[in-house]
Design a protein around this motif. Structure first.
Motif, short mmCIF file in Angstrom:
data_model
loop_
_atom_site.label_atom_id
_atom_site.label_comp_id
_atom_site.label_asym_id
_atom_site.label_seq_id
_atom_site.Cartn_x
_atom_site.Cartn_y
_atom_site.Cartn_z
N VAL A 141 0.89 -1.30 0.20
CA VAL A 141 0.00 0.31 -0.19
C VAL A 141 0.64 1.48 -0.07
O VAL A 141 0.54 1.98 -0.65
N SER B 251 -9.38 -7.03 -3.19
CA SER B 251 -9.97 -7.56 -2.05
C SER B 251 -10.85 -6.36 -1.47
O SER B 251 -10.95 -5.78 -1.37
N ASN C 168 -5.72 4.14 -2.17
CA ASN C 168 -4.57 4.24 -2.41
C ASN C 168 -4.34 3.74 -3.53
O ASN C 168 -5.62 3.06 -3.77
N ASN D 134 -8.13 -10.09 5.61
CA ASN D 134 -6.54 -10.63 6.45
C ASN D 134 -6.15 -11.94 5.94
O ASN D 134 -6.32 -11.88 6.84
N ASN E 112 5.10 -4.46 7.43
CA ASN E 112 3.26 -2.89 7.20
C ASN E 112 2.29 -3.72 7.83
O ASN E 112 1.39 -3.39 8.64
N TYR F 195 4.51 -9.03 11.50
CA TYR F 195 5.47 -7.41 12.68
C TYR F 195 4.97 -8.70 13.41
O TYR F 195 6.43 -8.58 14.24
N ARG G 143 3.99 -2.01 17.76
CA ARG G 143 3.69 -0.84 17.18
C ARG G 143 2.34 -0.82 16.99
O ARG G 143 1.68 -1.38 15.90
N VAL G 144 1.11 -0.19 18.22
CA VAL G 144 -0.26 -0.49 18.29
C VAL G 144 -0.30 0.57 17.07
O VAL G 144 -0.06 1.71 18.32
N TRP G 145 -0.83 0.84 16.23
CA TRP G 145 -1.30 1.93 15.48
C TRP G 145 -2.53 2.42 16.03
O TRP G 145 -3.55 2.19 15.78
N GLY H 140 -7.98 -1.01 16.20
CA GLY H 140 -8.60 -1.60 14.92
C GLY H 140 -9.26 -3.19 14.80
O GLY H 140 -8.08 -3.95 15.20
#
Ligand code: NAD
Ligand code: UD1
Length: 337
Positions: free
Chosen positions: A86, A124, A147, A179, A198, A203, A216-218, A229
């Protein structure tokens, strides 16, 4: 059914080739190795005792795919080949439009020439853009992907629909994956991203083997129960089986069909961390970061249509997928070499 699998050495393609062989189909692979390794072919052979014929060609080369189509005369094509990062698509949109669109148009051209009239396309959930509601159903509006990568999926869906209208014998299945995660239980096949992953699962597995310090939890301020999320994570083995079921469907000459392939169940980032810890016994340290631009709070599928029309349903849960993804990562700490 003799099936040409484009992108057949990639993450989802390779698992699908295994399932095709196990289901008694003949698989022939084309791939330009832009995001995969030739060693995957050995691994497919290691699992199935069958070494599919492989052509290292770029689908952007019309002559090359026409030659393969003439030589092999497949009855069906499963079209996985494409670029999928992406972030990279935002930086290099032309590369994405060029590769993903041209390769599909060349493929259709070659199929038409040799009357191969069954195609399964890797679409997707990204085609639904920012969902107005969940779970998503196939009739929900499509477009306004966030995107260029997602836009290529929207455009290719349109191209396939238009071509199908002009060539009614063509059977087209648009499969909208949610996913995909996990790997082959042998640890031989799995997700092998370049550089810093990503996506969430690779990860986490890299944190688990000590390659990365923490997850890293966005964001934890989404309107979801734990604030992180929610996505619909589907085991790649289930996804691969969905393709075998779709080929059966195409043999009934349905024309155009569209299916969501997911589990129908949402899992939050923190639930995934806990599922991973349960599956592997490995603790995943994490730190909450600001939300990632472009992310949505919640995204999961209604998969009733695939269940009803394909007789297909996801069998594995996220704990199974975590176990298999970790097994692959442990056995391939530096990816497939
Ligand atoms: P992947 O990158 O592992 O596999 C794609 C394969 O296509 C790679 O082996 C690559 O070398 C090959 N390829 C790319 N461009 C090509 C070209 N021009 N000619 C020949 N080969 C080419 O990706 P994946 O995760 O297996 O995804 C497969 C498909 O599913 C892609 O179309 C992707 O967009 C779609 N999809 C993936 C996800 C996901 O999360 N993995 C989600 C939704 C949809
Ligand atoms: C992303 C893409 C989507 C693509 C899909 C599959 C974006 C905006 N979307 O979807 O177009 O089809 O991958 O390749 O990139 N997360 C973390 N930390 C991480 C990684 C992810 O907290 O290091 C969170 C995300 O915020 C999200 C969830 O985990 O809530 C899943 O993320 P990811 O695996 O990247 O998938 P998507 O964002 O659903």
């Amino acid at each position: 059914m003799k099936t040409l699998v484009t992108g057949g050495l990639g993450f989802i393609g390779s698992e699908t080739v295994v399932k095709l062989i196990e289901a008694g189909h003949e698989a022939v692979i084309v791939d330009n190795l832009s995001n995969s390794k030739l060693a995957v072919l050995d691994r497919i052979e290691g699992i199935t005792n069958v070494r599919p014929r492989f052509y290292k060609i770029d689908l952007c080369n019309l002559d090359a795919i026409t030659d393969v189509m003439e030589k092999e005369r497949p009855e069906a094509v499963i079209h996985f080949a494409g670029l999928k990062a992406v972030g990279e698509s935002v930086e290099k949109p032309l590369m994405y439009y060029h590769n993903n669109l041209l390769s599909t148009m060349n493929l259709l051209d070659a199929m038409r020439k040799f009357d191969c009239h069954n195609i399964v396309f890797s679409s997707s959930a990204t085609v639904y853009g920012v969902p107005e509601h969940v779970p998503l159903v196939e009739t929900d509006p499509v477009g306004h992907a966030t995107n260029p990568y997602g836009e290529t999926k929207v455009m290719i869906e349109h191209i396939l629909m238009d071509v199908q209208k002009s060539w009614p014998e063509l059977n087209v299945a648009l499969l909208r994956y949610f996913n995909p995660i996990g790997g082959h239980p042998s640890g031989l096949l799995g997700e092998d991203p370049n550089g810093i992953p990503n996506n969430l699962m690779p990860y986490i597995t890299q944190v688990a083997i000590g390659k990365r310090d923490h997850l890293r939890v966005w964001g934890n301020t989404y309107p979801t129960p734990d604030g992180t999320g929610i996505r619909d994570y589907i085991h790649v083995l289930d996804l691969a089986e969905g393709h075998v079921a779709t080929l059966k469907k195409l043999a009934q000459n349905p024309g155009l069909v569209i299916y969501n392939l997911g589990t129908g169940k949402g899992t939050s980032v923190l639930e995934m961390v806990h599922a991973f810890e349960k599956a592997t016994g490995v603790k995943i340290p994490y730190i909450i970061y600001p939300v990632r631009p472009g992310d949505v709070a919640e995204n999961y599928a209604n998969c009733d249509k695939a269940a009803k029309e394909l007789g297909w349903k996801a069998k594995f849960d996220v704990v199974d997928a975590c176990r298999d993804a970790y097994n692959f990562q442990k056995k391939n700490p530096n990816g497939i070499e």
